[in-house]
Motif scaffolding. Structure first.
Motif, PDB file in Angstrom:
ATOM      1  N   ASP A  91       0.828  -1.205   0.000  1.00 44.88           N
ATOM      2  CA  ASP A  91       0.000   0.000   0.000  1.00 44.88           C
ATOM      3  C   ASP A  91       0.866   1.261   0.000  1.00 44.88           C
ATOM      4  O   ASP A  91       0.593   2.219  -0.738  1.00 44.88           O
ATOM      5  CB  ASP A  91      -0.946   0.010   1.201  1.00 44.88           C
ATOM      6  N   ARG A  92       1.899   1.268   0.820  1.00 48.72           N
ATOM      7  CA  ARG A  92       2.795   2.418   0.875  1.00 48.72           C
ATOM      8  C   ARG A  92       3.568   2.563  -0.431  1.00 48.72           C
ATOM      9  O   ARG A  92       3.841   3.682  -0.888  1.00 48.72           O
ATOM     10  CB  ARG A  92       3.757   2.281   2.051  1.00 48.72           C
ATOM     11  N   GLN A  94       2.546   1.715  -3.479  1.00 47.52           N
ATOM     12  CA  GLN A  94       1.668   2.281  -4.503  1.00 47.52           C
ATOM     13  C   GLN A  94       1.406   3.757  -4.251  1.00 47.52           C
ATOM     14  O   GLN A  94       1.395   4.567  -5.186  1.00 47.52           O
ATOM     15  CB  GLN A  94       0.348   1.508  -4.533  1.00 47.52           C
ATOM     16  N   ALA A  95       1.234   4.134  -3.001  1.00 49.88           N
ATOM     17  CA  ALA A  95       0.988   5.537  -2.667  1.00 49.88           C
ATOM     18  C   ALA A  95       2.181   6.408  -3.040  1.00 49.88           C
ATOM     19  O   ALA A  95       2.006   7.565  -3.447  1.00 49.88           O
ATOM     20  CB  ALA A  95       0.680   5.675  -1.179  1.00 49.88           C
ATOM     21  N   ASP A  98       1.995   7.202  -6.891  1.00 48.12           N
ATOM     22  CA  ASP A  98       0.740   7.720  -7.442  1.00 48.12           C
ATOM     23  C   ASP A  98       0.782   9.242  -7.519  1.00 48.12           C
ATOM     24  O   ASP A  98       0.059   9.949  -6.817  1.00 48.12           O
ATOM     25  CB  ASP A  98      -0.451   7.259  -6.598  1.00 48.12           C
ATOM     26  N   CYS A 151       3.267  -1.194  -9.118  1.00 49.51           N
ATOM     27  CA  CYS A 151       3.893   0.042  -8.659  1.00 49.51           C
ATOM     28  C   CYS A 151       5.243   0.314  -9.314  1.00 49.51           C
ATOM     29  O   CYS A 151       5.959   1.232  -8.900  1.00 49.51           O
ATOM     30  CB  CYS A 151       4.065   0.021  -7.141  1.00 49.51           C
TER      31      CYS A 151
END
Length: 206
Positions: A91-92, A94-95, A98, A151
């Motif tokens: 999650d981190r 991909q963030a 983005d 990612c």
């Protein structure tokens, strides 16, 4: 010939010293047409501790805009990132990428899995082949997890630990036992629409 370099580190990276304008000048002198800056952002620190601070894009964007203005018409400059340890914190990861400014992301693995201690492969004492192969088991297992992720654009330096096993520590480790895993990694990367970078590591073979 259209020459490019998409794996570069500026002063904003822990292993870089030069500002992007200086690197752009060198790229023009070397005959490059395009340069992408891919400074490091590892989600784990060298000792394996998770790095929780978000990547600070503002200085990266600022130096890109400065260099683009200075080299307009002479060099295409792009903004990227070398993202480390994405499989452990998806999650981190991909963030972090983005952002509309991001052109290209290298997906890299520098650290062992958290279960194996998380330390950077650079700091392992490769005193026996058994230690080497245990680390490679861990490394390619992580790479199988990275391959299908979204990612990154190119998977980076897929034989990274061999630099320290063979060149530095004098081992004679081969990848013979990993052929099936490597084929599966390459298949997943291709199926995912991603690529494998050509990392010449200063002309060395590992």
């Amino acid at each position: 010939m259209y020459l490019t370099d998409y794996h570069t580190h500026t002063r904003l990276s822990p292993d870089g010293e030069a500002p992007l304008t200086e690197m752009a000048r060198a790229a023009v002198q070397a005959g490059l047409s395009e340069l992408c800056v891919t400074d490091h952002y590892d989600l784990m620190q060298l000792d394996g501790t998770p790095f929780t601070e978000p990547y600070d894009w503002d200085p990266a964007v600022e130096q890109l805009r400065e260099a683009q203005a200075a080299f307009q018409g002479r060099l295409t400059l792009r903004l990227g990132l070398e993202l480390g340890s994405a499989p452990f914190f998806p999650d981190r990861a991909q963030a972090a990428v983005d952002r509309p400014e991001v052109d290209f992301v290298i997906g890299s693995l520098h650290n062992m899995t958290p279960e194996a201690g998380g330390g950077d492969f650079y700091y392992v004492d490769y005193k026996t082949p058994e230690i080497c192969y245990a680390c490679l088991d861990d490394y390619f297992g992580s790479m199988l997890r990275l391959a299908p992720m979204t990612c990154y654009d190119a998977m980076g330096h897929i034989i990274y630990p061999l630099r320290y096993m063979n060149l530095r520590s004098g081992q004679n480790v081969t990848l013979d036992r990993y052929q099936d895993q490597l084929r599966e990694i390459l298949r997943l990367v291709a199926q995912n629409g991603r690529s494998i970078e050509v990392n010449t590591y200063n002309g060395r073979t590992v």
